[in-house]
Write a protein that holds these residues in place. Structure first.
Motif, PDB file in Angstrom:
ATOM      1  N   GLU A   1       0.843  -1.196   0.000  1.00 40.15           N
ATOM      2  CA  GLU A   1       0.000   0.000   0.000  1.00 40.15           C
ATOM      3  C   GLU A   1       0.873   1.239   0.000  1.00 40.15           C
ATOM      4  OE1 GLU A   1       1.214  -1.210   3.891  1.00 40.15           O
ATOM      5  OE2 GLU A   1      -0.164  -2.322   2.634  1.00 40.15           O
ATOM      6  N   ALA A   2       0.246   2.387  -0.127  1.00 36.95           N
ATOM      7  CA  ALA A   2       0.984   3.649  -0.111  1.00 36.95           C
ATOM      8  C   ALA A   2       1.648   3.824   1.257  1.00 36.95           C
ATOM      9  CB  ALA A   2       0.045   4.812  -0.390  1.00 36.95           C
ATOM     10  N   ASN A   3       2.823   4.437   1.235  1.00 34.20           N
ATOM     11  CA  ASN A   3       3.497   4.753   2.488  1.00 34.20           C
ATOM     12  C   ASN A   3       3.908   6.224   2.455  1.00 34.20           C
ATOM     13  OD1 ASN A   3       5.921   4.920   1.029  1.00 34.20           O
ATOM     14  ND2 ASN A   3       6.608   2.888   1.660  1.00 34.20           N
ATOM     15  N   ALA A   4       4.723   6.653   3.384  1.00 33.78           N
ATOM     16  CA  ALA A   4       5.115   8.054   3.479  1.00 33.78           C
ATOM     17  C   ALA A   4       5.899   8.533   2.268  1.00 33.78           C
ATOM     18  CB  ALA A   4       5.949   8.272   4.737  1.00 33.78           C
ATOM     19  N   HIS A   5       6.399   7.599   1.470  1.00 34.93           N
ATOM     20  CA  HIS A   5       7.226   7.944   0.313  1.00 34.93           C
ATOM     21  C   HIS A   5       6.481   7.871  -1.016  1.00 34.93           C
ATOM     22  CE1 HIS A   5      10.621   8.050   3.013  1.00 34.93           C
ATOM     23  NE2 HIS A   5      10.229   6.891   3.480  1.00 34.93           N
ATOM     24  N   GLY A   6       5.200   7.592  -0.970  1.00 39.60           N
ATOM     25  CA  GLY A   6       4.412   7.622  -2.204  1.00 39.60           C
ATOM     26  C   GLY A   6       3.591   6.370  -2.437  1.00 39.60           C
TER      27      GLY A   6
END
Length: 110
Positions: free
Chosen positions: A101-106
């Motif tokens: 899934e999406a994380n803090a980096h995109g």
């Protein structure tokens, strides 16, 4: 992602330290670096040095993006400065599967 796609993406994003890179992109580019280094070493020391310098920034960039894919900071590449243990830990991080899934980096990269 195949070999040619990985090389093209890494060279086109040669100073892009943001975003994410899947395992295939990272490891195909690592293979490309080894091949270029071997060929350049047969052509002479100066050619080998130029090839190494030319691939230095793309290698750091794809390494940072690979760490981003597992939710870690790209600055963790500095752990490689610790003799022996640092590179082993870094390789351990690089072989981990990325988050789905999406994380803090995109968002997830295709």
């Amino acid at each position: 992602m195949n070999f040619m796609q990985a090389v093209q993406v890494c060279l086109s994003k040669y100073v892009d330290f943001s975003g994410r890179a899947r395992r295939s992109e990272f490891w195909w580019f690592a293979l490309f670096q080894v091949i270029v280094s071997l060929v350049a070493s047969f052509l002479g020391d100066i050619v080998s040095a130029i090839a190494g310098l030319a691939l230095l920034l793309p290698a750091f960039a794809v390494g940072a993006r690979r760490l981003h894919d597992i939710g870690k900071s790209g600055w963790l590449q500095l752990i490689a400065l610790i003799p022996l243990i640092g590179i082993v830990v870094l390789i351990y991080f690089w072989v981990q599967p990325g988050t789905s899934e999406a994380n803090a980096h995109g968002e997830l990269v295709a």
